[in-house]
Design a protein around this motif. Structure first.
Motif, PDB file in Angstrom:
ATOM      1  N   TYR A 238      -1.162  -1.817  -4.365  1.00 23.17           N
ATOM      2  CA  TYR A 238      -1.906  -0.614  -3.999  1.00 23.17           C
ATOM      3  C   TYR A 238      -1.103   0.680  -4.149  1.00 23.17           C
ATOM      4  CZ  TYR A 238      -5.977  -3.100  -2.223  1.00 23.17           C
ATOM      5  OH  TYR A 238      -7.119  -3.857  -2.126  1.00 23.17           O
TER       6      TYR A 238
ATOM      7  N   ASN B 209     -18.064  -8.741  -1.489  1.00 24.01           N
ATOM      8  CA  ASN B 209     -17.470  -7.555  -2.120  1.00 24.01           C
ATOM      9  C   ASN B 209     -16.539  -7.994  -3.248  1.00 24.01           C
ATOM     10  OD1 ASN B 209     -15.648  -5.296  -2.661  1.00 24.01           O
ATOM     11  ND2 ASN B 209     -16.617  -4.324  -0.886  1.00 24.01           N
ATOM     12  N   LYS B 210     -16.983  -7.793  -4.492  1.00 25.68           N
ATOM     13  CA  LYS B 210     -16.220  -8.276  -5.647  1.00 25.68           C
ATOM     14  C   LYS B 210     -14.879  -7.543  -5.824  1.00 25.68           C
ATOM     15  CE  LYS B 210     -20.174  -9.959  -8.291  1.00 25.68           C
ATOM     16  NZ  LYS B 210     -20.935  -9.878  -9.575  1.00 25.68           N
ATOM     17  N   THR B 211     -14.838  -6.279  -5.425  1.00 22.63           N
ATOM     18  CA  THR B 211     -13.591  -5.527  -5.553  1.00 22.63           C
ATOM     19  C   THR B 211     -12.488  -6.161  -4.708  1.00 22.63           C
ATOM     20  OG1 THR B 211     -14.792  -3.463  -5.932  1.00 22.63           O
ATOM     21  CG2 THR B 211     -12.491  -3.271  -5.245  1.00 22.63           C
TER      22      THR B 211
ATOM     23  N   GLU C 146     -10.057  -1.275 -14.202  1.00 24.29           N
ATOM     24  CA  GLU C 146     -10.787  -0.431 -15.158  1.00 24.29           C
ATOM     25  C   GLU C 146      -9.959   0.793 -15.564  1.00 24.29           C
ATOM     26  OE1 GLU C 146     -11.986  -1.533 -12.349  1.00 24.29           O
ATOM     27  OE2 GLU C 146     -13.625  -2.881 -12.917  1.00 24.29           O
TER      28      GLU C 146
ATOM     29  N   LYS D  59     -10.808   5.276  -9.615  1.00 21.75           N
ATOM     30  CA  LYS D  59     -10.990   5.299  -8.162  1.00 21.75           C
ATOM     31  C   LYS D  59      -9.693   5.607  -7.434  1.00 21.75           C
ATOM     32  CE  LYS D  59     -14.824   1.978  -8.189  1.00 21.75           C
ATOM     33  NZ  LYS D  59     -15.253   0.616  -7.789  1.00 21.75           N
ATOM     34  N   SER D  60      -8.574   5.162  -8.005  1.00 20.89           N
ATOM     35  CA  SER D  60      -7.283   5.310  -7.328  1.00 20.89           C
ATOM     36  C   SER D  60      -6.757   6.735  -7.333  1.00 20.89           C
ATOM     37  CB  SER D  60      -6.244   4.396  -7.996  1.00 20.89           C
ATOM     38  OG  SER D  60      -6.102   4.737  -9.372  1.00 20.89           O
TER      39      SER D  60
ATOM     40  N   GLU E  37      -6.712   0.665 -10.519  1.00 20.02           N
ATOM     41  CA  GLU E  37      -7.447  -0.583 -10.530  1.00 20.02           C
ATOM     42  C   GLU E  37      -7.650  -1.004 -11.990  1.00 20.02           C
ATOM     43  OE1 GLU E  37     -10.102   2.732 -11.055  1.00 20.02           O
ATOM     44  OE2 GLU E  37      -8.544   2.297  -9.574  1.00 20.02           O
TER      45      GLU E  37
ATOM     46  N   ASN F 250      -7.486   3.777   1.907  1.00 19.85           N
ATOM     47  CA  ASN F 250      -6.745   2.876   1.016  1.00 19.85           C
ATOM     48  C   ASN F 250      -5.618   2.159   1.752  1.00 19.85           C
ATOM     49  OD1 ASN F 250      -5.287   5.344   1.196  1.00 19.85           O
ATOM     50  ND2 ASN F 250      -4.130   4.798  -0.644  1.00 19.85           N
TER      51      ASN F 250
ATOM     52  N   GLN G 209     -11.476  -9.638  -6.096  1.00 18.65           N
ATOM     53  CA  GLN G 209     -10.557  -9.541  -7.234  1.00 18.65           C
ATOM     54  C   GLN G 209      -9.152  -9.145  -6.766  1.00 18.65           C
ATOM     55  OE1 GLN G 209     -11.253  -6.371 -10.102  1.00 18.65           O
ATOM     56  NE2 GLN G 209     -10.648  -7.697 -11.779  1.00 18.65           N
ATOM     57  N   ALA G 210      -9.082  -8.215  -5.812  1.00 15.49           N
ATOM     58  CA  ALA G 210      -7.781  -7.762  -5.309  1.00 15.49           C
ATOM     59  C   ALA G 210      -7.010  -8.911  -4.669  1.00 15.49           C
ATOM     60  CB  ALA G 210      -7.975  -6.628  -4.305  1.00 15.49           C
TER      61      ALA G 210
END
Length: 451
Positions: A369, A433-435, A278, A124-125, A276, A384, A438-439
């Protein structure tokens, strides 16, 4: 030219400088300011050429020329005369063949074969940057010209430049591609100006089909920018593809002329962020494919590395290299989590919330980030950057309990209502929102904050 090597000349001049310093002919300040920056360029047939950076150095050293000749003669063990010259004067003495060879080196193919699209791990990044890099291979000079890729160091920008170069070399062998680091580009143009062959260099650059420039933020020499501006216009008008990388967004570039920044922004600008979880794990798995060590590494170890070192791909790869080296050295039955934790002992973290500051929070969020403080404090609404800003605002409010007005001041003098809206938005996102959950959790861990 003499037969002395550069190392021999350096050693001889170091001995001479020591003797001059100990001669008590002048105080230490005079020596440090006017003598220390000099170099022994050549010794030939009893004549030594000493190079200095500025005219004032030359003028002052000339007043001590007799002493300099005396000490250098002692070092060389033969009578020696000295001439003191500026670097610009020495450059004019160099044969055309030497200058030509230096230019050839800067034009040499520096594209790394291992840096391909196949070896680049998408996530994603970086997926937008990857897609944009691929697009210029298929449609050069048509839609995304220039392509401007920005993001912190160590996130894959250079890898993408080399990937474009390798793709062109493999699939379009008749087309020319030039990869060049911006400081080498400046050196090339300065040499061309000195030797009055600017037109030759410009013609050679304009003959390429793809110009790939790395770290454009270092292109700060004004004359070089003037020449580059003309080259840029010529290449774009001829539908030649330009790809540029930078640590920061074009609008944040310092020391670069506005007309160049305007042109950089006229194409497509994409960012690369820190991988991220993954993507970081996928990078580790990719790297392990190329390693020959036959030692089992547990999956939770990769999870640990991907969580702890995901701010920078180079740090991530470096951590894996260190781990594999230590595994070979200590030969455990398998690489397990306890072994890894012993290798990478936790760095000291912030002990209490009282020690937190807005700056510390912004630094950790930016590191997470792959952004800069300038970006997070800017007016940019890029997704972002905005998300990172929301999280930083949220953490400042939650853990520092400071007024929204003060937080606004810390984030580019924003209005308190804007900061309040940012805080409320993050509160809502964190509910489902799990993302983001986690962040925030990982950033709090890096700050040493316990819930």
């Amino acid at each position: 030219m003499s037969t002395y090597s550069s190392i021999q000349l350096e050693q001889m001049w170091d001995r001479t400088l020591d003797m001059l310093k100990n001669s008590n002919a002048f105080d230490e300040t005079v020596f440090s300011v006017w003598f220390k920056s000099s170099k022994l360029y050549d010794v030939d047939s009893g004549l030594a050429t000493i190079v200095v950076p500025f005219k004032i150095n030359k003028q002052i050293m000339m007043t001590y020329i007799q002493l300099i000749q005396e000490k250098l003669s002692e070092v060389l063990e033969e009578p020696t005369s000295c001439q003191i010259m500026l670097q610009s004067e020495v450059d004019l003495l160099q044969p055309t063949s030497v200058v030509k060879r230096r230019n050839e080196i800067l034009f040499e193919d520096k594209i790394k074969k291992d840096y391909t699209f196949d070896s680049f791990v998408q996530g994603k990044s970086n997926q937008e940057a990857f897609a944009a890099a691929m697009s210029v291979c298929y449609y050069p000079g048509q839609f995304n010209n220039p392509l401007f890729i920005y993001g912190n160091s160590g996130l894959g920008k250079t890898h993408l430049l080399h990937s474009i170069g390798n793709y062109v070399k493999q699939n379009k062998p008749n087309e020319k591609v030039l990869y060049i680091y911006s400081e080498d580009f400046v050196t090339l143009l300065i040499e061309a100006m000195k030797n009055k062959n600017v037109e030759d260099v410009k013609e050679k650059i304009c003959s390429v089909d793809y110009l790939l420039i790395d770290d454009i933020q270092r292109l700060r020499q004004s004359t070089s920018q003037e020449i580059f501006f003309n080259l840029y216009n010529k290449l774009v008008n001829d539908n030649k593809q330009i790809v540029i990388t930078s640590d920061i967004h074009p609008s944040d570039l310092k020391g670069i002329e506005n007309r160049l920044i305007s042109r950089f922004s006229s194409g497509l600008t994409v960012s690369v962020g820190s991988p991220e979880f993954e993507t970081a794990k996928a990078i580790l798995l990719k790297k392990l494919e190329y390693r020959k060590e036959e030692i089992m590494i547990e999956d939770q170890v990769l999870d640990y590395l991907a969580t702890r070192f995901n701010s920078d791909v180079r740090k991530l790869e470096g951590a894996l290299n260190e781990l594999m080296f230590k595994a070979v050295l200590y030969n455990p039955d398998s690489i397990h989590l306890e072994f890894v934790k012993e290798i990478f002992k936790e760095n000291p973290t912030v002990a209490t919330e009282d020690e937190l500051t807005p700056d510390k929070i912004k630094n950790v969020v930016c590191d997470y980030y792959g952004l800069t403080k300038t970006q997070i404090e800017s007016k940019s609404r890029t997704k972002n950057i905005a998300n990172a800003r929301h999280i930083a605002v949220y953490l400042c409010r939650r853990h520092l309990h400071i007024p929204f007005v003060k937080i606004g001041f810390e984030f580019g003098n924003r209005d308190h209502s804007t900061i309040m809206s940012s805080y409320e938005k993050m509160n809502k996102l964190l509910k489902d929102n799990k993302t983001f959950q986690q962040a925030v959790m990982q950033i709090e861990q890096k700050l040493g904050i316990s819930n």
